[in-house]
Design an enzyme around this catalytic site. Structure first.
Site, short mmCIF file in Angstrom:
data_model
loop_
_atom_site.label_atom_id
_atom_site.label_comp_id
_atom_site.label_asym_id
_atom_site.label_seq_id
_atom_site.Cartn_x
_atom_site.Cartn_y
_atom_site.Cartn_z
CE LYS A 34 -66.74 24.16 -12.91
NZ LYS A 34 -68.06 24.44 -13.49
CG ASP A 61 -69.14 21.64 -15.70
OD1 ASP A 61 -69.81 20.60 -15.88
OD2 ASP A 61 -69.32 22.40 -14.72
CE LYS A 63 -73.08 20.80 -13.93
NZ LYS A 63 -72.19 21.96 -14.11
CG ASP A 66 -80.94 16.19 -26.31
OD1 ASP A 66 -81.86 15.43 -26.68
OD2 ASP A 66 -80.89 17.40 -26.63
CB THR A 124 -75.73 20.72 -4.94
OG1 THR A 124 -75.19 21.64 -5.87
CG2 THR A 124 -74.76 19.62 -4.67
NE ARG A 217 -68.52 31.64 -5.82
CZ ARG A 217 -69.78 31.36 -5.52
NH1 ARG A 217 -70.64 32.34 -5.32
NH2 ARG A 217 -70.18 30.12 -5.42
O1 C5P Z 1 -66.84 29.65 -6.68
P1 C5P Z 1 -67.11 28.22 -6.31
O2 C5P Z 1 -65.92 27.53 -5.67
O3 C5P Z 1 -68.37 28.06 -5.51
O4 C5P Z 1 -67.33 27.52 -7.72
C1 C5P Z 1 -67.65 26.17 -7.83
C2 C5P Z 1 -67.79 25.78 -9.26
O5 C5P Z 1 -68.32 24.45 -9.27
C3 C5P Z 1 -68.77 26.63 -10.07
O6 C5P Z 1 -68.30 26.62 -11.43
C4 C5P Z 1 -70.06 25.89 -9.97
O7 C5P Z 1 -70.91 26.06 -11.07
C5 C5P Z 1 -69.60 24.43 -9.90
N1 C5P Z 1 -70.53 23.55 -9.24
C6 C5P Z 1 -70.97 23.71 -7.92
N2 C5P Z 1 -71.84 22.85 -7.35
C7 C5P Z 1 -72.30 21.82 -8.05
C8 C5P Z 1 -71.88 21.62 -9.36
C9 C5P Z 1 -70.98 22.51 -9.93
O8 C5P Z 1 -70.55 24.64 -7.27
N3 C5P Z 1 -73.13 20.98 -7.48
#
Ligand code: C5P
Length: 243
Positions: A34, A61, A63, A66, A124, A217
């Site tokens: 991503k 991604d 998003k 517009d 979220t 992460r």
């Molecule tokens: O490190 P982690 O597993 O939390 O990363 C999740 C990824 O998904 C990040 O790129 C974050 O921006 C994305 N994301 C999220 N929650 C959302 C939408 C996207 O964690 N509601």
């Protein structure tokens, strides 16, 4: 679909070299990456070219949100990059989503490569106070709103939605298997939550009906990244068996 194709790793880093070293390190274990706002804004198309060199699938991604004409134009530009998945905001409205869906139907009809589009329902980070104070909705919960936005995306002809773990089941139940669900906020059992509030394990997200999961992460900060990926893939396989 192969199990590896359901696991997406976000390149949540600032610089090109950091992104390339992740791709190098994870080798063939990860097929899809991503690319989000931070890395794309700084490094642009060289990241896309790098991922293509490694024969990876690309989830752009950005998003898009517009007026319909502008978003359709942005998606046309994204098509030139040869990406595989992209995101738009369901909050951009029905006409915006339908404009994108029509463009991609046309591409498919012309036999051209056409990426899968996911609509972000409600971020979220937004809660019922946002619905009440900003949108002025007093009679719907966040979950109801997410389900309504997912329905609008499906009616507009969009392939899938991005949804939090706790929303997977209700979206699946209401809209069936046709609508793809992509879920972030995933934490393998025993790993750090970081700033994610509402999390699920890879097992339960896949069991509940997610088609794709995004795991950042827990993999990127792991001492043994490949071992972590293999454990996640195992959890996902088990989830699929129990779905
Ligand atoms: O490190 P982690 O597993 O939390 O990363 C999740 C990824 O998904 C990040 O790129 C974050 O921006 C994305 N994301 C999220 N929650 C959302 C939408 C996207 O964690 N509601």
């Amino acid at each position: 679909m192969k199990i590896n194709d359901r696991l997406i790793v976000p390149l949540d880093v600032e610089k090109f070299n950091e992104a390339e070293s992740i791709v190098n390190e994870l080798e063939e274990n990860i097929t899809t990456y991503k690319v989000g706002l931070q890395l794309y804004t700084r490094e642009g198309q060289r990241v896309i070219k790098m991922l293509k060199k490694y024969e990876k699938k690309i989830f752009l991604d950005l998003k898009f949100h517009d007026i319909p004409n502008t978003v359709v134009g942005a998606v046309k530009s994204a098509l030139e990059l040869g990406i595989d998945m992209l995101t738009i905001h369901a909050m951009g409205g029905f006409d915006m989503m339908e404009g994108v869906a029509k463009l991609l139907w046309q591409r498919r009809n012309d036999g051209k490569h056409s990426p899968t589009v996911f609509a972000v329902t409600l971020l979220t980070s937004l809660d019922s106070a946002f619905l009440m104070d900003v949108i002025g909705t007093t009679n719907r919960s966040v979950e109801d709103e997410v389900v309504i936005l997912a329905g609008a995306a499906q009616s507009a002809g969009i392939n899938g939605v991005v949804a939090a773990p706790q929303e997977i089941k209700s979206i699946r139940k209401k809209y069936g298997k046709e609508l793809l669900i992509l879920t972030p906020g995933i934490r393998p059992a025993g790993s750090d939550k970081n700033d994610q509030q509402r999390i699920a394990t890879p097992f339960s997200a896949i069991k509940d009906g997610a088609d794709y999961i995004v795991v950042g992460r827990p993999i990127l900060q792991s001492e043994n990244k490949i071992k972590t990926v293999k454990n996640i893939l195992k959890e996902m396989r088990d989830g699929l068996k129990n779905s």
